[in-house]
Design an enzyme around this catalytic site. Structure first.
Site, PDB file in Angstrom:
ATOM      1  N   HIS A 103       0.833  -1.198   0.000  1.00 30.29           N
ATOM      2  CA  HIS A 103       0.000   0.000   0.000  1.00 30.29           C
ATOM      3  C   HIS A 103       0.868   1.248   0.000  1.00 30.29           C
ATOM      4  CE1 HIS A 103      -3.259  -2.717   0.842  1.00 30.29           C
ATOM      5  NE2 HIS A 103      -2.750  -3.045   2.017  1.00 30.29           N
ATOM      6  N   GLU A 120      -1.859  -0.132   8.201  1.00 32.20           N
ATOM      7  CA  GLU A 120      -2.854  -1.001   8.823  1.00 32.20           C
ATOM      8  C   GLU A 120      -2.222  -1.880   9.881  1.00 32.20           C
ATOM      9  OE1 GLU A 120      -4.409  -3.413   5.632  1.00 32.20           O
ATOM     10  OE2 GLU A 120      -2.434  -4.105   5.057  1.00 32.20           O
ATOM     11  N   ARG A 198      -1.277  -4.752  -6.295  1.00 31.26           N
ATOM     12  CA  ARG A 198      -0.947  -6.173  -6.345  1.00 31.26           C
ATOM     13  C   ARG A 198       0.363  -6.377  -7.099  1.00 31.26           C
ATOM     14  NH1 ARG A 198      -6.216  -6.768  -8.651  1.00 31.26           N
ATOM     15  NH2 ARG A 198      -7.799  -6.817  -7.004  1.00 31.26           N
TER      16      ARG A 198
END
Length: 322
Positions: A103, A120, A198
């Site tokens: 990310h 996260e 990805r």
């Protein structure tokens, strides 16, 4: 004027090629299909949860935020970049391996307009024997080495695999290469973002039967090759009615608490409190009422709620804006 009370939301469920049916174990009524994500508390264009209890029932988190502002959400309870609620709370069922991904930070120029980066953390709720995750690059892997491995279809040789058990926690700053793998159910506290790059997806088709898009150049651009400060820990040393800090970032502080007797707590005017019930059952009481809860439920406590009490036999995560 609406008196502050703990808000519970109707989750937004997302079908994913890697999802399954494990979220049913929390008593959630999930739709048919491969359900990989339950967005439990969300204020994002791709998923905004609606209140299901009390006077505000039926209103989206965005509507509540706009109507009640800093009094309810706290002086730190808004994203400085887009004004939305700063966090997104999920439960994830990994019935199959997720894509190897990374990310971006808030500063990445390739972000869509109004979108945040994504730092996260995961708390492992359940893990099958021999379950694992991918967590970072092997030591010494730089951009050139990774690009070559991707080109030669041997990226897995450059990644670290880590065994996981229930109760493990992982802090994943933006720029950290990672992937949850099959047999893991986690609670995820993250920046309010839906941007994922990805790197590798096992050459499998998506739900539509077509290959899923990869984002090689963006991934190579945002990876923190020297490390972004990722950390992990076991949490079985948590003491009853004491908070154990799991993760601290510029975006959230997450702590674990084991409740086995009445525990008196309070909110502050700086931040909302998010409670995620990881296991067990109990009750949440405040000046004007009480509510029973069980594992898998999540609550947003307004900054102006004041004193509240947790009781029962349960494990909870508490998240606040720092």
């Amino acid at each position: 004027m609406t008196k502050p009370y703990p808000l519970k939301f109707q989750p937004e469920f997302k079908e994913r090629v890697w999802g399954g049916r494990a979220l049913e174990q929390f008593g959630l009524e999930i739709p048919e299909g491969h359900i990989g994500e339950g967005w439990m508390i969300g204020d994002h264009p791709n998923g905004t949860t609606k209140v299901v209890n009390g006077e505000l029932a039926g209103k989206g988190l965005d509507e509540v935020r706009e109507a009640l502002g800093k009094e309810w959400f706290g002086t730190k309870g808004f994203s400085e970049k887009n004004g939305r609620f700063p966090l997104l709370i999920k439960l994830l069922d990994c019935n199959d391996d997720l894509s190897v991904q990374v990310h971006p930070t808030d500063e990445y120029e390739g972000l869509p307009k109004g979108e945040l980066g994504k730092t996260e953390m995961w708390y492992v709720l359940d893990a099958k024997p021999d379950a694992k995750i991918i967590y970072g690059l092997k030591e010494g892997v730089d951009r050139a080495a990774l690009a070559k491995a991707i080109e030669e279809n041997r990226i897995m040789d450059e990644l670290q695999e880590v065994p996981v058990q229930a109760g493990d926690t992982f802090y994943i700053p933006a720029g950290t290469v990672h992937a949850l793998c099959a047999g893991v159910v986690v609670a995820e506290i993250q920046q309010n973002s839906d941007t994922t790059y990805r790197i590798y997806d096992y050459d499998r088709p998506g739900l539509d039967g077509k290959p899923r898009e990869l984002h090689i150049e963006d991934s190579l651009n945002v990876i923190a090759y020297e490390g972004a400060g990722a950390s992990r820990m076991k949490t079985d040393n948590a003491q009853p009615n004491e908070w154990l800090k799991l993760a601290e970032s510029p975006y959230f502080i997450v702590e674990k608490g084991v409740v086995n007797a009445p525990w008196s707590l309070a909110t502050s005017n700086e931040s909302f409190v998010i409670l995620v019930v990881c296991e067990g059952a109990g009750s949440l009481k405040w000046a004007d009422g009480s509510i029973d809860f069980r594992s898998g439920e999540c609550f947003l406590l307004p900054a102006n709620l004041g004193e509240y009490t947790l009781d029962g036999s349960c494990t909870v995560l508490r998240s606040v804006a720092p």
